[in-house]
Write an enzyme that holds these catalytic residues in place. Structure first.
Site, PDB file in Angstrom:
ATOM      1  N   ARG A  72      46.650  34.362  36.264  1.00  0.00           N
ATOM      2  CA  ARG A  72      45.643  35.399  36.567  1.00  0.00           C
ATOM      3  C   ARG A  72      44.817  35.654  35.304  1.00  0.00           C
ATOM      4  O   ARG A  72      45.305  36.248  34.329  1.00  0.00           O
ATOM      5  CB  ARG A  72      46.282  36.701  37.017  1.00  0.00           C
ATOM      6  CG  ARG A  72      45.290  37.830  37.207  1.00  0.00           C
ATOM      7  CD  ARG A  72      44.283  37.566  38.284  1.00  0.00           C
ATOM      8  NE  ARG A  72      44.905  37.526  39.608  1.00  0.00           N
ATOM      9  CZ  ARG A  72      44.269  37.121  40.704  1.00  0.00           C
ATOM     10  NH1 ARG A  72      43.018  36.695  40.630  1.00  0.00           N
ATOM     11  NH2 ARG A  72      44.872  37.110  41.878  1.00  0.00           N
ATOM     12  N   ARG A  98      43.948  24.028  40.320  1.00  0.00           N
ATOM     13  CA  ARG A  98      44.496  24.994  39.352  1.00  0.00           C
ATOM     14  C   ARG A  98      46.018  25.117  39.449  1.00  0.00           C
ATOM     15  O   ARG A  98      46.646  25.759  38.616  1.00  0.00           O
ATOM     16  CB  ARG A  98      43.831  26.362  39.507  1.00  0.00           C
ATOM     17  CG  ARG A  98      44.097  27.062  40.832  1.00  0.00           C
ATOM     18  CD  ARG A  98      43.482  28.466  40.829  1.00  0.00           C
ATOM     19  NE  ARG A  98      43.705  29.155  42.101  1.00  0.00           N
ATOM     20  CZ  ARG A  98      43.469  30.435  42.298  1.00  0.00           C
ATOM     21  NH1 ARG A  98      42.985  31.175  41.311  1.00  0.00           N
ATOM     22  NH2 ARG A  98      43.691  30.991  43.470  1.00  0.00           N
ATOM     23  N   HIS A 168      36.083  29.515  37.142  1.00  0.00           N
ATOM     24  CA  HIS A 168      36.170  30.918  37.585  1.00  0.00           C
ATOM     25  C   HIS A 168      36.544  31.822  36.391  1.00  0.00           C
ATOM     26  O   HIS A 168      37.614  32.425  36.379  1.00  0.00           O
ATOM     27  CB  HIS A 168      37.259  30.948  38.673  1.00  0.00           C
ATOM     28  CG  HIS A 168      37.416  32.216  39.431  1.00  0.00           C
ATOM     29  ND1 HIS A 168      37.688  33.429  38.847  1.00  0.00           N
ATOM     30  CD2 HIS A 168      37.378  32.449  40.768  1.00  0.00           C
ATOM     31  CE1 HIS A 168      37.806  34.349  39.773  1.00  0.00           C
ATOM     32  NE2 HIS A 168      37.630  33.794  40.943  1.00  0.00           N
ATOM     33  N   ASP A 211      31.474  41.564  44.301  1.00  0.00           N
ATOM     34  CA  ASP A 211      31.871  40.173  44.571  1.00  0.00           C
ATOM     35  C   ASP A 211      30.630  39.463  45.106  1.00  0.00           C
ATOM     36  O   ASP A 211      30.416  39.366  46.308  1.00  0.00           O
ATOM     37  CB  ASP A 211      32.998  40.161  45.611  1.00  0.00           C
ATOM     38  CG  ASP A 211      33.713  38.825  45.643  1.00  0.00           C
ATOM     39  OD1 ASP A 211      34.823  38.771  46.220  1.00  0.00           O
ATOM     40  OD2 ASP A 211      33.173  37.839  45.091  1.00  0.00           O
ATOM     41  N   GLU A 270      31.219  33.258  37.173  1.00  0.00           N
ATOM     42  CA  GLU A 270      31.769  31.969  37.569  1.00  0.00           C
ATOM     43  C   GLU A 270      30.666  30.923  37.748  1.00  0.00           C
ATOM     44  O   GLU A 270      29.652  31.197  38.398  1.00  0.00           O
ATOM     45  CB  GLU A 270      32.555  32.152  38.874  1.00  0.00           C
ATOM     46  CG  GLU A 270      33.643  33.205  38.740  1.00  0.00           C
ATOM     47  CD  GLU A 270      34.146  33.731  40.062  1.00  0.00           C
ATOM     48  OE1 GLU A 270      34.245  32.931  41.017  1.00  0.00           O
ATOM     49  OE2 GLU A 270      34.438  34.943  40.144  1.00  0.00           O
TER      50      GLU A 270
HETATM   51  O1  TA6 Z   1      35.642  35.064  42.459  1.00  0.00           O
HETATM   52  C1  TA6 Z   1      35.578  35.753  43.588  1.00  0.00           C
HETATM   53  C2  TA6 Z   1      36.835  35.607  44.419  1.00  0.00           C
HETATM   54  O2  TA6 Z   1      36.607  34.704  45.471  1.00  0.00           O
HETATM   55  C3  TA6 Z   1      37.209  36.999  44.890  1.00  0.00           C
HETATM   56  O3  TA6 Z   1      36.896  37.175  46.253  1.00  0.00           O
HETATM   57  C4  TA6 Z   1      38.706  37.101  44.585  1.00  0.00           C
HETATM   58  O4  TA6 Z   1      39.457  36.639  45.691  1.00  0.00           O
HETATM   59  C5  TA6 Z   1      38.813  36.191  43.373  1.00  0.00           C
HETATM   60  O5  TA6 Z   1      37.961  35.097  43.673  1.00  0.00           O
HETATM   61  C6  TA6 Z   1      40.222  35.821  42.973  1.00  0.00           C
HETATM   62  O6  TA6 Z   1      40.770  34.886  43.844  1.00  0.00           O
HETATM   63  P1  TA6 Z   1      42.316  34.467  43.605  1.00  0.00           P
HETATM   64  O7  TA6 Z   1      42.626  33.478  44.671  1.00  0.00           O
HETATM   65  O8  TA6 Z   1      42.402  33.894  42.223  1.00  0.00           O
HETATM   66  O9  TA6 Z   1      43.093  35.752  43.695  1.00  0.00           O
END
Ligand code: TA6
Length: 296
Positions: A72, A98, A168, A211, A270
Site C-alpha cells: 500500500r 504488482r 500508480h 478519484d 498516476e
Molecule cells: O487510483 C484510483 C483507484 O482506482 C481508486 O479507485 C482506488 O481503488 C485505488 O485505485 C487503490 O486501488 P487498490 O486496488 O490498490 O486498493
C-alpha cells in the site's frame, strides 16, 4: 554473475539486495544524489529520497508485505488492466504485475544516478489469468536527484493484444488540505464517484474523496504542498491518461492497509494508459510509457 543468485547481474556497490519487510527481497539503492528501495515483488518502488530533500514517495504504515497482497503506497505497477477487471470478478484489482515476482536483469551506475532494469514475462499463472497472452515487460528505474520510471511492454505472441497500464504513484505531502495539483486545468475528466465532469479552470484541490480519470491528457502536472512549499513535478511520455486520487476519511477508514488518518499525507498522481487510452500491440511490437519526478 553474483554470488547471491546466479541469475543476478553483477551489482555495483550502489545497489544492495537484501530482505525487506515480510521477508520480501528488496533492492536498496544508494546513488550519489538520491536513495531508493524497490521490492522485487511487483518491481515496487517503496521509497525515493533525493539527498537534499525528504521522502517523496509515500508508504502506508499499515501496508501488508504478504503474498497475494499488494503493497500500500509507493509505485504500484498496474498491468495489464486498471482497477477491477471488466469481466472477471475474481481477477486482482489493477492486474497481476504488482503481485508478481519480477527479475532484476540489470543494475549499473550512470553518472550520479543508478539504473535498475526489472523484467517480467508471461508465466503459467499469467497464462491462466484473465489476460493469458505472451508478453515481456521491462521496467527501468533511474534513481538520483530525480526519479525516472519507464515501463516497456513487448507483445511476444502471435496475436494483436490490448492492455491497460498505470504507474500508480503515491506522493508524500505534508497536508492534503493545503495541497493542489496543477496542469489539468481545462481538461474534462470522469469522477469515479459522480461521473463525467466538465473541465475546470482551477487546480485540483482536496476536501473530499477524490478519484478523477483524465483521458487524452498528456500534460505534466505539479503537486504543490503549501504546508512545506515543496513542488513535485510529474512529467510523462507515452501516457494519455492521468488519475488523481485521495481516499479521504471514509475510504481510508475502510482500507485495512491504510491508516485512518494517513489520507492527509498523500496524493496519488498516476501515469496511465487506461479505458479509451488502452494500448494495442501487434505481434512483436513494443510500447513504452515513462514518467519523471522532480522536486523543487
Ligand atoms: O487510483 C484510483 C483507484 O482506482 C481508486 O479507485 C482506488 O481503488 C485505488 O485505485 C487503490 O486501488 P487498490 O486496488 O490498490 O486498493
Amino acid at each position: 554473475m553474483s554470488a547471491i543468485d546466479p541469475h543476478l547481474p553483477e551489482l555495483p556497490s550502489s545497489v544492495e539486495l537484501g530482505i525487506g519487510q515480510g521477508g520480501l527481497a528488496v533492492a536498496r539503492v544508494f546513488a550519489r544524489t538520491g536513495t531508493a528501495e524497490i521490492y522485487l515483488r511487483g518491481a515496487h518502488v517503496s521509497a525515493w529520497e533525493p539527498t537534499d530533500g525528504s521522502p517523496v514517495i509515500w508508504m502506508s504504515e499499515q501496508s501488508e508485505y504478504a503474498p497475494g497482497v499488494p503493497l500500500r503506497g509507493g509505485v504500484p505497477v498496474c498491468f495489464p488492466w486498471f482497477a477491477a477487471h471488466p469481466t472477471d470478478a475474481t481477477a486482482p484489482s489493477h492486474g497481476f504485475a504488482r503481485l508478481a515476482d519480477w527479475h532484476l536483469a540489470e543494475a549499473r551506475d550512470a553518472g550520479d544516478d543508478v539504473v535498475l532494469v526489472f523484467v517480467l514475462t508471461d508465466t503459467e499463472a499469467t497464462r491462466a489469468s484473465a489476460w493469458p497472452h505472451p508478453f515481456e515487460a521491462r521496467y527501468t528505474v533511474t534513481v538520483g536527484a530525480e526519479l525516472s520510471l519507464a515501463l516497456q511492454v513487448t507483445n511476444t505472441g502471435s496475436l494483436t493484444v490490448g492492455f491497460e497500464e498505470a504507474l500508480h504513484t503515491y506522493l508524500a505531502v505534508a497536508d492534503i488540505r493545503q495541497t493542489e495539483v496543477t496542469g489539468l486545468e481545462g481538461a474534462p475528466f470522469t469522477d469515479r464517484l459522480t461521473g463525467p465532469r466538465p473541465a475546470e479552470t482551477t487546480p485540483v484541490r482536496f476536501d473530499a474523496e477524490t478519484d478523477r480519470i483524465y483521458l487524452n491528457s498528456t500534460a505534466a502536472t505539479t503537486v504543490t504542498d503549501a504546508a512545506t512549499g515543496r513542488r513535485i513535478t510529474v512529467t510523462k511520455q507515452g501516457s494519455a491518461s492521468t488519475v488523481v486520487w485521495n481516499p479521504w476519511i471514509d475510504k481510508a477508514a475502510a482500507m485495512a492497509d491504510f491508516g485512518d488518518t494517513e489520507y492527509t499525507g498523500m496524493v496519488c498522481v498516476e501515469t496511465c494508459n487506461i479505458r479509451d487510452n488502452a494500448v494495442t500491440l501487434t505481434p512483436g511490437a513494443s510500447h513504452e510509457m515513462s514518467v519523471r519526478y522532480s522536486v523543487a
